[in-house]
Design a protein around this motif. Structure first.
Motif, PDB file in Angstrom:
ATOM      1  N   SER A  12      75.579  54.646  56.960  1.00 39.03           N
ATOM      2  CA  SER A  12      76.937  54.354  56.485  1.00 39.03           C
ATOM      3  C   SER A  12      77.839  53.911  57.643  1.00 39.03           C
ATOM      4  O   SER A  12      78.697  53.045  57.487  1.00 39.03           O
ATOM      5  N   GLY A  13      77.625  54.500  58.825  1.00 37.21           N
ATOM      6  CA  GLY A  13      78.449  54.155  59.980  1.00 37.21           C
ATOM      7  C   GLY A  13      78.246  52.720  60.436  1.00 37.21           C
ATOM      8  O   GLY A  13      79.206  51.971  60.659  1.00 37.21           O
ATOM      9  N   VAL A  14      76.993  52.322  60.550  1.00 30.38           N
ATOM     10  CA  VAL A  14      76.691  50.969  61.032  1.00 30.38           C
ATOM     11  C   VAL A  14      77.129  49.922  60.002  1.00 30.38           C
ATOM     12  O   VAL A  14      77.674  48.879  60.349  1.00 30.38           O
ATOM     13  N   GLY A  15      76.930  50.238  58.722  1.00 28.75           N
ATOM     14  CA  GLY A  15      77.396  49.320  57.663  1.00 28.75           C
ATOM     15  C   GLY A  15      78.903  49.119  57.719  1.00 28.75           C
ATOM     16  O   GLY A  15      79.412  47.995  57.616  1.00 28.75           O
ATOM     17  N   ILE A  87      96.175  60.347  61.611  1.00 29.40           N
ATOM     18  CA  ILE A  87      95.297  59.167  61.550  1.00 29.40           C
ATOM     19  C   ILE A  87      94.416  59.325  60.308  1.00 29.40           C
ATOM     20  O   ILE A  87      93.756  60.343  60.145  1.00 29.40           O
ATOM     21  N   PRO A  88      94.435  58.343  59.385  1.00 31.85           N
ATOM     22  CA  PRO A  88      93.632  58.483  58.159  1.00 31.85           C
ATOM     23  C   PRO A  88      92.132  58.603  58.473  1.00 31.85           C
ATOM     24  O   PRO A  88      91.601  57.796  59.234  1.00 31.85           O
ATOM     25  N   VAL A  89      91.498  59.623  57.895  1.00 32.79           N
ATOM     26  CA  VAL A  89      90.045  59.808  58.026  1.00 32.79           C
ATOM     27  C   VAL A  89      89.457  59.612  56.632  1.00 32.79           C
ATOM     28  O   VAL A  89      89.743  60.388  55.729  1.00 32.79           O
ATOM     29  N   ILE A  90      88.662  58.549  56.468  1.00 39.53           N
ATOM     30  CA  ILE A  90      88.173  58.204  55.122  1.00 39.53           C
ATOM     31  C   ILE A  90      86.649  58.073  55.127  1.00 39.53           C
ATOM     32  O   ILE A  90      86.024  58.118  56.183  1.00 39.53           O
ATOM     33  N   SER A  91      86.078  57.914  53.939  1.00 44.07           N
ATOM     34  CA  SER A  91      84.625  57.740  53.858  1.00 44.07           C
ATOM     35  C   SER A  91      84.295  56.251  53.773  1.00 44.07           C
ATOM     36  O   SER A  91      85.157  55.408  53.525  1.00 44.07           O
ATOM     37  N   GLU A  92      83.020  55.966  53.960  1.00 47.31           N
ATOM     38  CA  GLU A  92      82.551  54.574  53.921  1.00 47.31           C
ATOM     39  C   GLU A  92      82.874  53.911  52.587  1.00 47.31           C
ATOM     40  O   GLU A  92      83.281  52.752  52.543  1.00 47.31           O
ATOM     41  N   ILE A  93      82.715  54.645  51.482  1.00 44.89           N
ATOM     42  CA  ILE A  93      82.960  54.005  50.183  1.00 44.89           C
ATOM     43  C   ILE A  93      84.439  53.651  50.009  1.00 44.89           C
ATOM     44  O   ILE A  93      84.784  52.641  49.411  1.00 44.89           O
ATOM     45  N   GLU A  94      85.309  54.498  50.544  1.00 46.76           N
ATOM     46  CA  GLU A  94      86.750  54.211  50.485  1.00 46.76           C
ATOM     47  C   GLU A  94      87.054  52.943  51.293  1.00 46.76           C
ATOM     48  O   GLU A  94      87.795  52.063  50.851  1.00 46.76           O
ATOM     49  N   PHE A  95      86.473  52.840  52.485  1.00 49.04           N
ATOM     50  CA  PHE A  95      86.719  51.677  53.349  1.00 49.04           C
ATOM     51  C   PHE A  95      86.203  50.398  52.693  1.00 49.04           C
ATOM     52  O   PHE A  95      86.893  49.386  52.623  1.00 49.04           O
ATOM     53  N   ALA A  96      84.965  50.462  52.177  1.00 51.62           N
ATOM     54  CA  ALA A  96      84.320  49.248  51.663  1.00 51.62           C
ATOM     55  C   ALA A  96      84.920  48.773  50.338  1.00 51.62           C
ATOM     56  O   ALA A  96      85.004  47.571  50.085  1.00 51.62           O
ATOM     57  N   GLY A 135      75.130  53.536  48.236  1.00 48.01           N
ATOM     58  CA  GLY A 135      75.580  54.923  48.280  1.00 48.01           C
ATOM     59  C   GLY A 135      74.584  55.710  49.092  1.00 48.01           C
ATOM     60  O   GLY A 135      74.356  55.403  50.254  1.00 48.01           O
ATOM     61  N   ASN A 136      73.930  56.667  48.464  1.00 47.16           N
ATOM     62  CA  ASN A 136      72.917  57.438  49.184  1.00 47.16           C
ATOM     63  C   ASN A 136      71.561  56.753  49.174  1.00 47.16           C
ATOM     64  O   ASN A 136      70.584  57.323  49.620  1.00 47.16           O
ATOM     65  N   ILE A 137      71.476  55.546  48.652  1.00 43.99           N
ATOM     66  CA  ILE A 137      70.182  54.872  48.512  1.00 43.99           C
ATOM     67  C   ILE A 137      70.226  53.539  49.235  1.00 43.99           C
ATOM     68  O   ILE A 137      71.209  52.814  49.136  1.00 43.99           O
ATOM     69  N   GLY A 138      69.165  53.219  49.953  1.00 45.73           N
ATOM     70  CA  GLY A 138      69.029  51.866  50.496  1.00 45.73           C
ATOM     71  C   GLY A 138      70.122  51.486  51.481  1.00 45.73           C
ATOM     72  O   GLY A 138      70.673  52.330  52.174  1.00 45.73           O
ATOM     73  N   ASP A 139      70.429  50.190  51.554  1.00 50.44           N
ATOM     74  CA  ASP A 139      71.457  49.713  52.481  1.00 50.44           C
ATOM     75  C   ASP A 139      72.811  50.268  52.074  1.00 50.44           C
ATOM     76  O   ASP A 139      73.095  50.431  50.893  1.00 50.44           O
ATOM     77  N   SER A 140      73.666  50.505  53.058  1.00 50.79           N
ATOM     78  CA  SER A 140      74.976  51.094  52.765  1.00 50.79           C
ATOM     79  C   SER A 140      75.828  50.137  51.925  1.00 50.79           C
ATOM     80  O   SER A 140      75.665  48.920  51.969  1.00 50.79           O
ATOM     81  N   PHE A 141      76.744  50.725  51.169  1.00 49.25           N
ATOM     82  CA  PHE A 141      77.687  49.980  50.349  1.00 49.25           C
ATOM     83  C   PHE A 141      78.477  48.994  51.228  1.00 49.25           C
ATOM     84  O   PHE A 141      78.621  47.807  50.900  1.00 49.25           O
ATOM     85  N   ALA A 142      78.947  49.462  52.372  1.00 48.94           N
ATOM     86  CA  ALA A 142      79.763  48.616  53.260  1.00 48.94           C
ATOM     87  C   ALA A 142      78.989  47.380  53.707  1.00 48.94           C
ATOM     88  O   ALA A 142      79.509  46.261  53.695  1.00 48.94           O
ATOM     89  N   GLN A 143      77.732  47.594  54.088  1.00 47.77           N
ATOM     90  CA  GLN A 143      76.936  46.449  54.548  1.00 47.77           C
ATOM     91  C   GLN A 143      76.711  45.444  53.418  1.00 47.77           C
ATOM     92  O   GLN A 143      76.759  44.239  53.627  1.00 47.77           O
ATOM     93  N   GLN A 144      76.506  45.963  52.213  1.00 50.90           N
ATOM     94  CA  GLN A 144      76.293  45.042  51.084  1.00 50.90           C
ATOM     95  C   GLN A 144      77.555  44.256  50.753  1.00 50.90           C
ATOM     96  O   GLN A 144      77.493  43.084  50.413  1.00 50.90           O
TER      97      GLN A 144
END
Length: 444
Positions: A12-15, A87-96, A135-144
């Motif tokens: 999720s971080g790299v995506g 400083i806002p701390v959010i999750s990958e899905i929120e960012f993407a 999400g928890n499967i395969g390539d991250s949401f952000a990368q997609q």
């Protein structure tokens, strides 16, 4: 230029870093541990600055926004410091999510979410929709989001991912069930964990849908005491519903559009009560996206299921070996034991997240002839089942567990790996545990 700090250099971080750079952020990735070679290569290739084995505070506290990977608890000192500095701390899905206009089907729950996610994806893809799964499967949401332009996403969402959302919304949210899990992250307060799961519906409007298990006590209680704007779409194995999905005479009945679905449970490719529920939830999600009845039925008949979830590995000398390594909590193992039709040698154990094994006693009494422990600390398992099962053996690895099980199992019986625990004492992950188990079975 806004500064995006990514804490955690995994999937999720790299995506998120890739998407952030594409959208014009100044990106820095920081991982407290060692990063895998694969992810470091990706960051170098994308010319993204990163550090590993440390968090350099002065490079992090100047962030405009921080994406924290789901594995990092909120109570970590650095995260607390970021929050104190507003400083806002959010999750990958929120960012993407802010960078896509796709329709999102978000799926959460203590058990069944991977299977349901893969099943919804399978149905939509077979019906010709332009759809991604993440999400928890395969390539991250952000990368997609960075690399594709899907019209629909099916996202498997953990409670940790949902904890980091503010504006994120699923047009269709699915809540498969809620049973005690990850309580170590929620101060051992089940209600905090329940609230976390229900964050999936917090931004839903009247034109959105919440598909949920109407047999689930925790879900029903929350819905009685709290409000959601979404249209409620229930499924049940226990009661007949005017609107939703239910079972009658071994048929699944789905009654949410003019196009009523009636399908024999026997035609489902994945067996067991929990899979009937997963199929109901997935079917209703697909129907709400206007997928035709015929397409849905065909997909339910040829779906292959998730790896490490009640996966038939092999039959060796007339003994079945079943890999359910994905069962990382008691409820998942309950489903697995419920599905067993043969006398079973049960491989169990690992890192216990506050498990109460008492729910399993009736099933163990009925179906299990021997227990093989696969964990460093097995006291609780021995104390709970010592009076119920005659044979309990401790082992220290997948290969040993499989060899011992082979000695204990006789023709016509089964060996089930369904650990009810996390895997981190002896393995890298539940996938690693499942793969080592499968390799050991194939070497018999």
């Amino acid at each position: 230029m806004k500064r995006l700090i990514v804490l955690g250099g995994g999937e999720s971080g790299v995506g998120t870093a890739i998407l952030g750079k594409q959208k014009g952020y100044d990106v820095f990735v920081s991982d407290k541990g060692a990063m895998s070679k694969k992810y470091k290569e990706v960051l170098k290739h994308n010319e993204i600055d990163f550090e590993e084995n440390q968090h350099t505070e002065n490079k992090i506290l100047n962030a405009d926004v921080v994406m924290k990977s789901p594995g990092i608890p909120d109570k970590v000192a650095l995260v607390q410091k970021l929050i104190e500095n507003s400083i806002p701390v959010i999750s990958e899905i929120e960012f993407a999510a802010q960078f896509t206009t796709a329709s999102i089907i978000g799926i959460t729950g203590s058990n069944g979410k991977t299977t349901t996610t893969l099943l919804v994806y399978h149905i939509l893809k077979n019906a010709g929709l332009n759809v991604g799964v993440a999400g928890n499967i395969g390539d991250s949401f952000a990368q997609q989001v960075a690399e594709h332009s899907f019209d629909n996403y099916v996202l498997e969402l953990s409670s940790f991912q949902l904890d980091g959302i503010e504006k994120f919304n699923s047009h269709i949210a699915v809540l498969t069930n809620i049973t005690p899990d990850h309580l170590d992250r929620y101060e051992y307060d089940f209600n905090k964990y329940i609230d976390s799961k229900f964050r999936i519906t917090k931004n839903q409007t009247a034109s959105d849908f919440l598909i949920y298990d109407a047999d689930d006590e925790a879900i029903n209680k929350w819905l009685l005491e709290n409000k959601t704007s979404a249209k409620l779409v229930p499924f049940s194995l226990e009661k007949k519903l005017e609107y939703g999905a239910y079972v009658e005479d071994n048929n699944i009945i789905i009654n949410i559009t003019k196009d009523r679905i009636n399908m024999p449970i026997s035609t489902l490719s994945t067996k067991g009560k929990h899979n009937t529920k997963n199929a109901m939830a997935a079917t209703m999600a697909a129907q709400l996206l206007k997928v035709r009845k015929q397409n849905i039925k065909e997909s339910l008949e040829d779906f292959e299921g998730a790896e490490h979830r009640l996966e038939n590995v092999a039959k060796v000398r007339e003994v079945e070996y079943i890999n359910d390594s994905k069962a990382t909590n008691v409820n998942a193992t309950f489903y697995a034991l419920e599905c067993m039709e043969k006398t079973t040698v049960w491989i169990v154990g690992g890192v216990d997240k506050g498990n109460d094994y008492n729910d399993l006693l009736p099933l163990v009494r009925e179906k299990v002839k021997a227990i093989v422990c696969l964990g460093l600390d097995n006291e609780k398992i021995k104390n709970t089942f010592g009076n119920v099962v005659d044979i309990i053996v401790e082992t220290a690895g997948a290969e040993e567990a499989v060899k011992v099980s082979q000695k204990l199992a006789e023709k016509g019986e089964a060996v089930l790996l369904s650990p009810a625990c996390a895997s981190f004492d002896l393995f890298e992950s539940y996938e690693d545990r499942g793969r080592q188990f499968k390799a050991a079975v194939r070497n018999l």
